[in-house]
Design a protein around this motif. Structure first.
Motif, PDB file in Angstrom:
ATOM      1  N   UNK A 118      -3.860   3.996   6.172  1.00  0.00           N
ATOM      2  CA  UNK A 118      -4.677   3.340   7.197  1.00  0.00           C
ATOM      3  C   UNK A 118      -3.913   2.433   8.149  1.00  0.00           C
ATOM      4  N   UNK A 119      -2.719   1.997   7.804  1.00  0.00           N
ATOM      5  CA  UNK A 119      -1.988   1.073   8.676  1.00  0.00           C
ATOM      6  C   UNK A 119      -0.902   1.765   9.495  1.00  0.00           C
ATOM      7  N   UNK A 120      -0.740   3.065   9.365  1.00  0.00           N
ATOM      8  CA  UNK A 120       0.338   3.771  10.063  1.00  0.00           C
ATOM      9  C   UNK A 120       0.239   3.644  11.585  1.00  0.00           C
ATOM     10  N   UNK A 121      -0.947   3.550  12.113  1.00  0.00           N
ATOM     11  CA  UNK A 121      -1.110   3.453  13.580  1.00  0.00           C
ATOM     12  C   UNK A 121      -0.674   2.100  14.122  1.00  0.00           C
ATOM     13  N   UNK A 122      -0.616   1.095  13.260  1.00  0.00           N
ATOM     14  CA  UNK A 122      -0.303  -0.253  13.732  1.00  0.00           C
ATOM     15  C   UNK A 122       1.143  -0.646  13.475  1.00  0.00           C
ATOM     16  N   UNK A 123       1.910   0.226  12.833  1.00  0.00           N
ATOM     17  CA  UNK A 123       3.286  -0.109  12.480  1.00  0.00           C
ATOM     18  C   UNK A 123       4.228   1.007  12.919  1.00  0.00           C
ATOM     19  N   UNK A 124       5.411   0.619  13.326  1.00  0.00           N
ATOM     20  CA  UNK A 124       6.442   1.595  13.681  1.00  0.00           C
ATOM     21  C   UNK A 124       7.574   1.499  12.672  1.00  0.00           C
ATOM     22  N   UNK A 125       8.040   2.645  12.209  1.00  0.00           N
ATOM     23  CA  UNK A 125       9.156   2.671  11.268  1.00  0.00           C
ATOM     24  C   UNK A 125      10.480   2.639  12.025  1.00  0.00           C
ATOM     25  N   UNK A 126      11.477   2.073  11.381  1.00  0.00           N
ATOM     26  CA  UNK A 126      12.837   2.062  11.911  1.00  0.00           C
ATOM     27  C   UNK A 126      13.437   3.450  11.674  1.00  0.00           C
ATOM     28  N   UNK A 127      13.730   4.214  12.743  1.00  0.00           N
ATOM     29  CA  UNK A 127      14.237   5.582  12.571  1.00  0.00           C
ATOM     30  C   UNK A 127      15.558   5.645  11.812  1.00  0.00           C
TER      31      UNK A 127
ATOM     32  N   UNK B  91      16.484   3.618   9.345  1.00  0.00           N
ATOM     33  CA  UNK B  91      16.160   3.438   7.932  1.00  0.00           C
ATOM     34  C   UNK B  91      15.568   4.720   7.348  1.00  0.00           C
ATOM     35  N   UNK B  92      14.716   5.388   8.118  1.00  0.00           N
ATOM     36  CA  UNK B  92      14.131   6.650   7.658  1.00  0.00           C
ATOM     37  C   UNK B  92      15.236   7.681   7.433  1.00  0.00           C
ATOM     38  N   UNK B  93      16.183   7.773   8.359  1.00  0.00           N
ATOM     39  CA  UNK B  93      17.292   8.726   8.234  1.00  0.00           C
ATOM     40  C   UNK B  93      18.140   8.419   7.004  1.00  0.00           C
ATOM     41  N   UNK B  94      18.436   7.151   6.771  1.00  0.00           N
ATOM     42  CA  UNK B  94      19.210   6.767   5.588  1.00  0.00           C
ATOM     43  C   UNK B  94      18.471   7.135   4.302  1.00  0.00           C
ATOM     44  N   UNK B  95      17.167   6.899   4.291  1.00  0.00           N
ATOM     45  CA  UNK B  95      16.365   7.254   3.118  1.00  0.00           C
ATOM     46  C   UNK B  95      16.337   8.763   2.907  1.00  0.00           C
ATOM     47  N   UNK B  96      16.255   9.518   3.987  1.00  0.00           N
ATOM     48  CA  UNK B  96      16.261  10.979   3.872  1.00  0.00           C
ATOM     49  C   UNK B  96      17.543  11.445   3.193  1.00  0.00           C
TER      50      UNK B  96
ATOM     51  N   UNK C  49       8.528   3.776   5.123  1.00  0.00           N
ATOM     52  CA  UNK C  49       9.768   4.493   5.422  1.00  0.00           C
ATOM     53  C   UNK C  49      10.011   5.615   4.412  1.00  0.00           C
ATOM     54  N   UNK C  50       9.729   5.344   3.136  1.00  0.00           N
ATOM     55  CA  UNK C  50       9.898   6.375   2.098  1.00  0.00           C
ATOM     56  C   UNK C  50       8.922   7.521   2.324  1.00  0.00           C
ATOM     57  N   UNK C  51       7.688   7.192   2.686  1.00  0.00           N
ATOM     58  CA  UNK C  51       6.670   8.207   2.963  1.00  0.00           C
ATOM     59  C   UNK C  51       7.103   9.091   4.142  1.00  0.00           C
ATOM     60  N   UNK C  52       7.540   8.470   5.235  1.00  0.00           N
ATOM     61  CA  UNK C  52       7.975   9.243   6.400  1.00  0.00           C
ATOM     62  C   UNK C  52       9.203  10.090   6.073  1.00  0.00           C
ATOM     63  N   UNK C  53      10.126   9.561   5.278  1.00  0.00           N
ATOM     64  CA  UNK C  53      11.308  10.339   4.886  1.00  0.00           C
ATOM     65  C   UNK C  53      10.886  11.598   4.125  1.00  0.00           C
ATOM     66  N   UNK C  54       9.925  11.470   3.236  1.00  0.00           N
ATOM     67  CA  UNK C  54       9.423  12.644   2.508  1.00  0.00           C
ATOM     68  C   UNK C  54       8.778  13.642   3.470  1.00  0.00           C
TER      69      UNK C  54
END
Length: 126
Positions: A52-61, A63-68, A96-101
């Motif tokens: 529910x909060x994904x629309x209000x927050x932006x992930x650091x790309x 950090x997502x890449x590092x997690x991937x 960030x973990x969710x987006x990496x997945x």
């Protein structure tokens, strides 16, 4: 000596205290028993978790890449926290973990699931 692997089944999703999957998650064998108290570690399909909060927050790309890269090499080390209310799963952390997945095309993610009430959900949505 025999190994001890307690298992439980949470609304069709399996839970186990030992073993691992391709992303480091804990798959279960589903014995039909249920855990009575405390959070459970389960492997949930990404599309079953409402964010529910994904629309209000932006992930650091970055950090997502590092997690991937980390998830590909050693699997997910820390499950995301999920609140289960009336059979619906809500994720408020681990963005960030969710987006990496998602970006890796992994169908499931390891979650620490706590059961809550509608009042608990309303508190998280404030």
């Amino acid at each position: 000596m025999a190994s001890f692997m307690p298992t439980a089944n949470l609304r069709g999703f399996s839970v186990s205290a030992a073993a691992s999957s391709s992303n480091g998650a804990v798959p279960g064998t589903g014995t039909g028993s249920t855990q009575k108290a405390g959070p459970m570690i389960v492997e949930l399909p990404l599309d079953q978790i409402k964010r529910p909060l994904m629309r209000t927050r932006a992930n650091d790309p970055n950090k997502v890449q590092e997690l991937m890269q980390s998830i590909q090499q050693i699997g997910l080390q820390v499950p995301i926290d999920v609140l289960e209310v009336d059979g619906v799963y809500y994720g408020f952390s681990g963005c960030h973990r969710y987006e990496a997945h998602q970006r890796l095309g992994l169908p499931t993610i390891r979650c620490k699931v706590r059961r809550g009430t509608k009042e608990t959900l309303r508190h998280h949505l404030r």
